[in-house]
Design a protein around this motif. Structure first.
Motif, PDB file in Angstrom:
ATOM      1  N   GLN A 231       0.835  -1.211   0.000  1.00  0.00           N
ATOM      2  CA  GLN A 231       0.000   0.000   0.000  1.00  0.00           C
ATOM      3  C   GLN A 231       0.868   1.258   0.000  1.00  0.00           C
ATOM      4  O   GLN A 231       0.596   2.231  -0.705  1.00  0.00           O
ATOM      5  CB  GLN A 231      -0.899  -0.011   1.234  1.00  0.00           C
ATOM      6  CG  GLN A 231      -2.122   0.873   1.066  1.00  0.00           C
ATOM      7  CD  GLN A 231      -3.034   0.793   2.279  1.00  0.00           C
ATOM      8  OE1 GLN A 231      -2.785   0.011   3.200  1.00  0.00           O
ATOM      9  NE2 GLN A 231      -4.072   1.590   2.298  1.00  0.00           N
ATOM     10  N   ARG A 232       1.930   1.198   0.760  1.00  0.00           N
ATOM     11  CA  ARG A 232       2.846   2.339   0.845  1.00  0.00           C
ATOM     12  C   ARG A 232       3.470   2.617  -0.521  1.00  0.00           C
ATOM     13  O   ARG A 232       3.527   3.756  -0.978  1.00  0.00           O
ATOM     14  CB  ARG A 232       3.926   2.005   1.871  1.00  0.00           C
ATOM     15  CG  ARG A 232       5.055   2.982   1.977  1.00  0.00           C
ATOM     16  CD  ARG A 232       6.015   2.501   3.043  1.00  0.00           C
ATOM     17  NE  ARG A 232       7.150   3.395   3.156  1.00  0.00           N
ATOM     18  CZ  ARG A 232       8.242   3.280   2.403  1.00  0.00           C
ATOM     19  NH1 ARG A 232       8.333   2.328   1.497  1.00  0.00           N
ATOM     20  NH2 ARG A 232       9.237   4.137   2.556  1.00  0.00           N
ATOM     21  N   GLN A 233       3.894   1.552  -1.159  1.00  0.00           N
ATOM     22  CA  GLN A 233       4.526   1.722  -2.469  1.00  0.00           C
ATOM     23  C   GLN A 233       3.513   2.260  -3.496  1.00  0.00           C
ATOM     24  O   GLN A 233       3.856   3.097  -4.328  1.00  0.00           O
ATOM     25  CB  GLN A 233       5.081   0.379  -2.938  1.00  0.00           C
ATOM     26  CG  GLN A 233       6.238   0.543  -3.882  1.00  0.00           C
ATOM     27  CD  GLN A 233       7.155  -0.669  -3.889  1.00  0.00           C
ATOM     28  OE1 GLN A 233       7.285  -1.348  -2.879  1.00  0.00           O
ATOM     29  NE2 GLN A 233       7.769  -0.936  -5.021  1.00  0.00           N
ATOM     30  N   THR A 234       2.261   1.774  -3.390  1.00  0.00           N
ATOM     31  CA  THR A 234       1.219   2.250  -4.306  1.00  0.00           C
ATOM     32  C   THR A 234       0.989   3.743  -4.113  1.00  0.00           C
ATOM     33  O   THR A 234       0.737   4.478  -5.073  1.00  0.00           O
ATOM     34  CB  THR A 234      -0.105   1.493  -4.025  1.00  0.00           C
ATOM     35  OG1 THR A 234       0.193   0.112  -3.919  1.00  0.00           O
ATOM     36  CG2 THR A 234      -1.126   1.716  -5.110  1.00  0.00           C
ATOM     37  N   CYS A 235       1.065   4.185  -2.873  1.00  0.00           N
ATOM     38  CA  CYS A 235       0.859   5.620  -2.592  1.00  0.00           C
ATOM     39  C   CYS A 235       2.042   6.459  -3.067  1.00  0.00           C
ATOM     40  O   CYS A 235       1.865   7.551  -3.584  1.00  0.00           O
ATOM     41  CB  CYS A 235       0.716   5.843  -1.089  1.00  0.00           C
ATOM     42  SG  CYS A 235      -0.886   5.430  -0.452  1.00  0.00           S
ATOM     43  N   LEU A 236       3.246   5.940  -2.845  1.00  0.00           N
ATOM     44  CA  LEU A 236       4.434   6.782  -3.067  1.00  0.00           C
ATOM     45  C   LEU A 236       4.992   6.726  -4.493  1.00  0.00           C
ATOM     46  O   LEU A 236       5.484   7.729  -5.003  1.00  0.00           O
ATOM     47  CB  LEU A 236       5.541   6.401  -2.078  1.00  0.00           C
ATOM     48  CG  LEU A 236       5.270   6.732  -0.610  1.00  0.00           C
ATOM     49  CD1 LEU A 236       6.360   6.143   0.277  1.00  0.00           C
ATOM     50  CD2 LEU A 236       5.212   8.250  -0.406  1.00  0.00           C
ATOM     51  N   ASP A 237       4.935   5.563  -5.102  1.00  0.00           N
ATOM     52  CA  ASP A 237       5.603   5.419  -6.400  1.00  0.00           C
ATOM     53  C   ASP A 237       5.143   6.406  -7.478  1.00  0.00           C
ATOM     54  O   ASP A 237       5.974   6.905  -8.248  1.00  0.00           O
ATOM     55  CB  ASP A 237       5.505   3.977  -6.905  1.00  0.00           C
ATOM     56  CG  ASP A 237       6.613   3.115  -6.305  1.00  0.00           C
ATOM     57  OD1 ASP A 237       7.415   3.660  -5.510  1.00  0.00           O
ATOM     58  OD2 ASP A 237       6.671   1.916  -6.604  1.00  0.00           O
TER      59      ASP A 237
END
Lengths: 242, 201
Positions: free
Chosen positions: A46-52
């Motif tokens: 989820q973090r990667q989906t938000c940040l990438d």
């Protein structure tokens, strides 16, 4: 049967659990461990989906880094060549050194006490709170000083960038000192009151600020006004202590 | 490249080893230059480091600046032939320190100029095509960041670093805390995440 605590499970998730015998034999604990790992995995996704989507393309950044690295490497090579120069260069440096000793800039520079010229280096610091300075634990901050700024400081003092000088902050970043022309000066390495001694004072003042024994503004002022006097005051010593 | 103790010993004893010197020479020739070494690590670490800087609450341009500075510090580090032990963890430590410093400076600047405190890291562009989907994604993102904001700084740093694949011991080194401290922080973060998941179900 005593099952693993949450803390033990967390440790097990990174192979840090000292005794795994219970975990290896206990299905419910293994299930809890799986649940924990899945929760962390979901978080990572989820973090990667938000940040990438926010990450700028890598190409421009790579090019910029390569350019800067090449220019730094070029400077290093130049420095190395200068270091290998023969007697002629040494003589030339000696002559240049004597010329500097007689220059106005040098005469105004208090060599014996290793004090900067107040007109050139009055000190420059951010108004940070003690909490900001201490909680962040920035003692080992490796922020580099830009090469252009280093050059400007040496030029301002009319001092050559030889081994006899170390570029130093008047007010250390540990006390909120900023990386500007007003706060940097070439410190003679051979002086009794040298950079190593000044570091002792900086560490002591930083510790005092963090213990609430002195406020940040006072510590900054002490460093900027007369750091040698400040050293004597806070170390209760007339000369640098070992 | 540093000589091994054996190589030093054989030289001092007056019997220089041709074999050793050839190996050293070969190793020195095969060793990548600092430029190559840094470029390789850049490909591997740039995005993880950038994500971590954003997680610290920096705006995109500040985060990029911090990562750039960290790679220049790495270049200086390898050029000076300093330790290559776990360079990725070393890089995270440098980015962590530079990032916090940048964040403090930004907050000080905002305070001094009496401006309203802005959200520093919420400017993520949204690649989703329709407006409705965009709204859903935005709401999810907002909820995600809100959950994180309820955690203390140290807990947040720990879980972000874990999400980037760092081992607990590396996290401890980056943050300058003990292994037990990392475990405790992750325990709190895990409880918070699980609680929010249960609530959203």
């Amino acid at each position: 049967m005593n099952h693993l605590t949450e803390e033990q499970l967390i440790l097990a998730a990174d192979d840090e659990l000292v005794d795994r015998s219970h975990l290896d034999a206990c299905a419910p604990c293994q299930e809890r461990l799986q649940e924990l790992l899945s929760t962390f995995d979901r978080f990572a996704v989820q973090r990667q989906t938000c940040l990438d989507p926010a990450l700028p393309p890598i190409d421009a950044a790579r090019e910029r880094l390569q350019n800067e690295i090449q220019s730094m490497a070029k400077q290093d090579r130049r420095r190395a060549l200068v270091g290998k120069a023969g007697v002629a260069a040494a003589v030339a440096l000696l002559v240049a050194g004597s010329a500097l000793l007689t220059s106005t800039a040098w005469r105004a520079f208090d060599h014996r006490r290793a004090m900067p010229k107040a007109s050139l280096t009055p000190g420059d610091a951010s108004l940070l709170s003690a909490n900001e300075l201490c909680v962040a634990q920035l003692e080992n901050d490796p922020e580099p000083i830009p090469a252009s700024l280093k050059r400007a400081v040496f030029e301002e003092y009319g001092v050559s960038r030889s081994k006899g000088y170390a570029l130093d902050y008047l007010i250390t970043p540990k006390l909120g000192g900023r990386t500007t022309l007003k706060n940097l000066w070439p410190e003679p390495a051979s002086a009794t009151w040298n950079a190593r001694v000044k570091d002792q004072l900086e560490d002591r003042l930083h510790a005092m600020v963090c213990r609430g024994e002195i406020d940040v503004a006072t510590a900054q002022r002490e460093m900027a006004t007369d750091w040698v006097a400040a050293y004597r005051k806070y170390f209760h010593a007339r000369r640098p202590v070992d | 490249l540093k000589a091994t103790p054996t190589a030093i010993f054989s030289r001092r004893s007056g019997a220089p080893s041709l074999h050793l010197s050839l190996v050293e020479d070969l190793e020195a020739r095969l060793k990548p230059s600092p430029e190559v070494e840094v470029t390789q690590l850049f490909e591997q670490l740039r995005n993880p480091l950038l994500r971590y800087s954003l997680s610290l609450g920096l705006a995109v341009h500040d985060a990029e600046e911090v990562v750039q500075e960290a790679f220049l510090a790495l270049f200086r580090h390898v050029s000076d032939d300093k330790s290559r032990a776990n360079l990725p963890a070393w890089m995270f430590r440098v980015v962590h320190n530079l990032g916090l410093k940048k964040r403090i400076r930004n907050l000080t600047h905002l305070k001094r100029h009496g401006e309203e405190k802005q959200e520093l890291t919420r400017e993520h562009p949204d690649p989703t095509p329709t407006a409705e989907e965009q709204l859903v994604v935005r709401q999810q993102q907002q909820r995600f960041w809100e959950i994180l904001q309820t955690l203390p700084d140290q807990d947040r740093f720990c879980i972000h670093l874990r999400a980037e694949g760092l081992r607990y011991r590396e996290i401890a080194e980056v943050l300058g805390i003990s292994l037990g401290g990392v475990a405790l922080s992750l325990q709190r973060s895990f409880a918070r995440l699980r609680e929010s998941e249960v609530r959203s179900v």
